[in-house]
Enzyme design. Structure first.
Site, PDB file in Angstrom:
ATOM      1  N   HIS A   1     -15.101   2.141  -2.111  1.00 34.15           N
ATOM      2  CA  HIS A   1     -14.081   1.169  -1.717  1.00 34.15           C
ATOM      3  C   HIS A   1     -13.016   1.776  -0.805  1.00 34.15           C
ATOM      4  O   HIS A   1     -11.957   1.192  -0.619  1.00 34.15           O
ATOM      5  CB  HIS A   1     -13.437   0.527  -2.954  1.00 34.15           C
ATOM      6  CG  HIS A   1     -14.385  -0.388  -3.673  1.00 34.15           C
ATOM      7  ND1 HIS A   1     -14.152  -0.898  -4.932  1.00 34.15           N
ATOM      8  CD2 HIS A   1     -15.594  -0.888  -3.308  1.00 34.15           C
ATOM      9  CE1 HIS A   1     -15.167  -1.668  -5.291  1.00 34.15           C
ATOM     10  NE2 HIS A   1     -16.054  -1.675  -4.333  1.00 34.15           N
TER      11      HIS A   1
ATOM     12  N   ASN B   1     -15.085   2.728 -22.120  1.00 38.26           N
ATOM     13  CA  ASN B   1     -14.090   1.706 -21.771  1.00 38.26           C
ATOM     14  C   ASN B   1     -13.528   1.159 -23.088  1.00 38.26           C
ATOM     15  O   ASN B   1     -14.307   0.847 -23.992  1.00 38.26           O
ATOM     16  CB  ASN B   1     -14.793   0.578 -20.984  1.00 38.26           C
ATOM     17  CG  ASN B   1     -13.810  -0.330 -20.274  1.00 38.26           C
ATOM     18  OD1 ASN B   1     -12.800  -0.735 -20.839  1.00 38.26           O
ATOM     19  ND2 ASN B   1     -14.109  -0.650 -19.028  1.00 38.26           N
TER      20      ASN B   1
ATOM     21  N   CYS C   1      -7.966   1.718  12.204  1.00 39.48           N
ATOM     22  CA  CYS C   1      -7.622   0.727  13.224  1.00 39.48           C
ATOM     23  C   CYS C   1      -8.198  -0.640  12.838  1.00 39.48           C
ATOM     24  O   CYS C   1      -9.354  -0.748  12.427  1.00 39.48           O
ATOM     25  CB  CYS C   1      -8.175   1.168  14.580  1.00 39.48           C
ATOM     26  SG  CYS C   1      -7.730   0.020  15.874  1.00 39.48           S
TER      27      CYS C   1
ATOM     28  N   TYR D   1       0.827  -1.218   0.000  1.00 40.16           N
ATOM     29  CA  TYR D   1       0.000   0.000   0.000  1.00 40.16           C
ATOM     30  C   TYR D   1       0.860   1.267   0.000  1.00 40.16           C
ATOM     31  O   TYR D   1       0.477   2.268  -0.598  1.00 40.16           O
ATOM     32  CB  TYR D   1      -1.017  -0.023   1.155  1.00 40.16           C
ATOM     33  CG  TYR D   1      -2.192  -0.881   0.765  1.00 40.16           C
ATOM     34  CD1 TYR D   1      -3.213  -0.368  -0.031  1.00 40.16           C
ATOM     35  CD2 TYR D   1      -2.251  -2.217   1.117  1.00 40.16           C
ATOM     36  CE1 TYR D   1      -4.271  -1.162  -0.446  1.00 40.16           C
ATOM     37  CE2 TYR D   1      -3.303  -3.024   0.707  1.00 40.16           C
ATOM     38  CZ  TYR D   1      -4.302  -2.487  -0.072  1.00 40.16           C
ATOM     39  OH  TYR D   1      -5.334  -3.278  -0.505  1.00 40.16           O
TER      40      TYR D   1
ATOM     41  N   ASN E   1     -12.553   3.869  -7.011  1.00 41.12           N
ATOM     42  CA  ASN E   1     -11.117   4.142  -6.867  1.00 41.12           C
ATOM     43  C   ASN E   1     -10.788   4.608  -5.461  1.00 41.12           C
ATOM     44  O   ASN E   1     -11.529   5.352  -4.837  1.00 41.12           O
ATOM     45  CB  ASN E   1     -10.674   5.191  -7.875  1.00 41.12           C
ATOM     46  CG  ASN E   1     -10.746   4.651  -9.287  1.00 41.12           C
ATOM     47  OD1 ASN E   1     -10.922   3.446  -9.466  1.00 41.12           O
ATOM     48  ND2 ASN E   1     -10.634   5.506 -10.271  1.00 41.12           N
ATOM     49  N   VAL E   2      -9.617   4.167  -5.022  1.00 45.11           N
ATOM     50  CA  VAL E   2      -9.149   4.557  -3.698  1.00 45.11           C
ATOM     51  C   VAL E   2      -8.105   5.658  -3.804  1.00 45.11           C
ATOM     52  O   VAL E   2      -7.602   6.149  -2.804  1.00 45.11           O
ATOM     53  CB  VAL E   2      -8.592   3.327  -2.931  1.00 45.11           C
ATOM     54  CG1 VAL E   2      -9.705   2.327  -2.665  1.00 45.11           C
ATOM     55  CG2 VAL E   2      -7.448   2.656  -3.691  1.00 45.11           C
ATOM     56  N   ASP E   3      -7.767   6.046  -5.058  1.00 47.22           N
ATOM     57  CA  ASP E   3      -6.833   7.171  -5.220  1.00 47.22           C
ATOM     58  C   ASP E   3      -7.574   8.482  -4.956  1.00 47.22           C
ATOM     59  O   ASP E   3      -8.780   8.486  -4.664  1.00 47.22           O
ATOM     60  CB  ASP E   3      -6.184   7.134  -6.627  1.00 47.22           C
ATOM     61  CG  ASP E   3      -7.178   7.392  -7.762  1.00 47.22           C
ATOM     62  OD1 ASP E   3      -8.040   8.286  -7.628  1.00 47.22           O
ATOM     63  OD2 ASP E   3      -7.086   6.716  -8.801  1.00 47.22           O
TER      64      ASP E   3
HETATM   65  P1  NAD Z   1     -10.439  -3.176 -12.999  1.00 44.93           P
HETATM   66  O1  NAD Z   1      -8.961  -3.162 -12.845  1.00 44.93           O
HETATM   67  O2  NAD Z   1     -11.172  -4.430 -12.741  1.00 44.93           O
HETATM   68  O3  NAD Z   1     -10.781  -2.770 -14.508  1.00 44.93           O
HETATM   69  C1  NAD Z   1     -10.297  -1.635 -15.126  1.00 44.93           C
HETATM   70  C2  NAD Z   1     -11.169  -1.345 -16.320  1.00 44.93           C
HETATM   71  O4  NAD Z   1     -10.724  -0.117 -16.887  1.00 44.93           O
HETATM   72  C3  NAD Z   1     -11.096  -2.396 -17.437  1.00 44.93           C
HETATM   73  O5  NAD Z   1     -12.418  -2.690 -17.855  1.00 44.93           O
HETATM   74  C4  NAD Z   1     -10.314  -1.707 -18.538  1.00 44.93           C
HETATM   75  O6  NAD Z   1     -10.709  -2.121 -19.840  1.00 44.93           O
HETATM   76  C5  NAD Z   1     -10.690  -0.253 -18.296  1.00 44.93           C
HETATM   77  N1  NAD Z   1      -9.726   0.725 -18.793  1.00 44.93           N
HETATM   78  C6  NAD Z   1      -8.371   0.601 -18.919  1.00 44.93           C
HETATM   79  N2  NAD Z   1      -7.850   1.740 -19.387  1.00 44.93           N
HETATM   80  C7  NAD Z   1      -8.879   2.612 -19.550  1.00 44.93           C
HETATM   81  C8  NAD Z   1      -8.969   3.959 -19.970  1.00 44.93           C
HETATM   82  N3  NAD Z   1      -7.877   4.640 -20.333  1.00 44.93           N
HETATM   83  N4  NAD Z   1     -10.189   4.550 -20.027  1.00 44.93           N
HETATM   84  C9  NAD Z   1     -11.309   3.866 -19.660  1.00 44.93           C
HETATM   85  N5  NAD Z   1     -11.274   2.587 -19.234  1.00 44.93           N
HETATM   86  C10 NAD Z   1     -10.076   1.968 -19.176  1.00 44.93           C
HETATM   87  O7  NAD Z   1     -11.016  -1.984 -12.148  1.00 44.93           O
HETATM   88  P2  NAD Z   1     -12.392  -1.791 -11.364  1.00 44.93           P
HETATM   89  O8  NAD Z   1     -13.522  -2.279 -12.194  1.00 44.93           O
HETATM   90  O9  NAD Z   1     -12.354  -0.420 -10.873  1.00 44.93           O
HETATM   91  O10 NAD Z   1     -12.353  -2.767 -10.103  1.00 44.93           O
HETATM   92  C11 NAD Z   1     -11.236  -3.102  -9.395  1.00 44.93           C
HETATM   93  C12 NAD Z   1     -11.030  -2.560  -8.021  1.00 44.93           C
HETATM   94  O11 NAD Z   1      -9.767  -1.991  -8.172  1.00 44.93           O
HETATM   95  C13 NAD Z   1     -11.842  -1.452  -7.454  1.00 44.93           C
HETATM   96  O12 NAD Z   1     -12.308  -1.911  -6.239  1.00 44.93           O
HETATM   97  C14 NAD Z   1     -10.858  -0.307  -7.125  1.00 44.93           C
HETATM   98  O13 NAD Z   1     -10.974   0.082  -5.790  1.00 44.93           O
HETATM   99  C15 NAD Z   1      -9.534  -0.925  -7.272  1.00 44.93           C
HETATM  100  N6  NAD Z   1      -8.446  -0.161  -7.912  1.00 44.93           N
HETATM  101  C16 NAD Z   1      -8.378   1.177  -7.754  1.00 44.93           C
HETATM  102  C17 NAD Z   1      -7.354   1.872  -8.365  1.00 44.93           C
HETATM  103  C18 NAD Z   1      -7.300   3.349  -8.174  1.00 44.93           C
HETATM  104  O14 NAD Z   1      -7.758   3.842  -7.164  1.00 44.93           O
HETATM  105  N7  NAD Z   1      -6.772   4.075  -9.158  1.00 44.93           N
HETATM  106  C19 NAD Z   1      -6.401   1.213  -9.145  1.00 44.93           C
HETATM  107  C20 NAD Z   1      -6.493  -0.172  -9.266  1.00 44.93           C
HETATM  108  C21 NAD Z   1      -7.536  -0.843  -8.656  1.00 44.93           C
END
Ligand code: NAD
Length: 243
Positions: free
Chosen positions: A118, A215, A126, A64, A99-101
């Protein structure tokens, strides 16, 4: 493609935006399941579960802290900026991000119109469920942070595999959806693997709303959306909304 009139109508009405890791991919943050995704090389069960944390908190914190560094060095892209603008200009609006960012926040998205279902990569929480103290503090490499109240270990404030969503965040989404159908539902950069994401998108659109997916690849939702834009979010969003 949406006509200008449909976009105006949506801005005068209700918009739900659901984002996933793909919106931040154009900022250089790897996705999980996508082509360059983390889970192609790493085992989520060893890094993103409560069991993994119990077994090896040091390893989980390393993972993390590494992700915190990548996100800290990244900048919001044009896709985040369009969503931030919509969060201010649409009459009724909710952003549900997986997203968690913090790139939606840094792009200027309205905080009271955004739900991070998320969790938040930069929060420390904690591990003792009955304490659940939360703080935003820098954690140094090699240090296992402890709770000041109960001395249990702190863990990153994200929802792990096998954990439930925070009921307060579900309630925020539910309240917005209960106020009526949306004119436009934008689903951006998510594989839509979680049932609640599909459910919220369909419920928000009701019988009259338009679901648009942005997507580059097909997802679990693609067969039911009204408009599928097979493009990167940072290119598609500014073009569609002319922002
Ligand atoms: P995922 O990794 O399962 O899927 C990512 C999706 O984004 C795919 O369908 C892919 O085709 C698409 N994609 C890739 N590049 C793209 C772009 N430039 N424009 C649009 N779409 C694009 O992600 P998810 O469905 O969000 O689920 C996974 C989990 O991952 C979530 O719970 C999330 O919290 C976590 N996560 C978060 C981050 C972050 O905060 N940035 C990064 C990685 C994973």
């Amino acid at each position: 493609m949406l006509t200008e009139q449909q976009i105006r109508q949506a801005l005068d009405g209700r918009i739900l935006v659901i984002t996933g890791a793909g919106i931040s991919a154009d900022s250089g943050i790897p996705t999980f399941r996508g082509k360059e995704g983390y889970w192609r090389k790493l085992d989520p069960m060893k890094l993103a579960t409560p069991e993994a944390f119990r077994a090896n908190p040091q390893l989980v914190w390393e993972w993390y802290l590494y992700r915190r560094k990548i996100v800290s060095e990244a900048r919001p892209n044009a896709g985040h900026e369009v969503i931030a603008t919509l969060s201010h200009t649409a009459r009724e609006f909710l952003l549900v991000t997986q997203n968690v960012d913090d790139l939606h926040e840094r792009a200027g998205a309205r905080s009271n119109r955004m739900v991070k279902i998320h969790g938040d990569l930069f929060l420390n929480r904690c591990f003792n469920a009955s304490c659940a103290e939360e703080k935003r503090e820098i954690v140094s490499e090699g240090v296992l942070p402890k709770c000041r109240r109960c001395s249990s270990l702190l863990h990153p404030g994200v929802v792990w595999f096998g954990e439930s969503l925070d009921p307060a965040t579900i309630q925020q989404v539910d309240e917005f959806l209960s106020n009526g159908p949306c004119d436009l539902v934008l689903v951006i950069g998510t594989t839509a693997q979680f049932g609640y994401i599909v459910h919220w998108a369909l419920r928000a659109a009701g019988h009259s709303g338009t679901i648009m997916e942005i997507n580059p690849d097909d997802t679990g939702l693609s067969s039911v959306v009204h408009l599928g834009i097979r493009e990167r979010a940072s290119a598609a969003l500014p073009r569609i909304f002319k922002i």
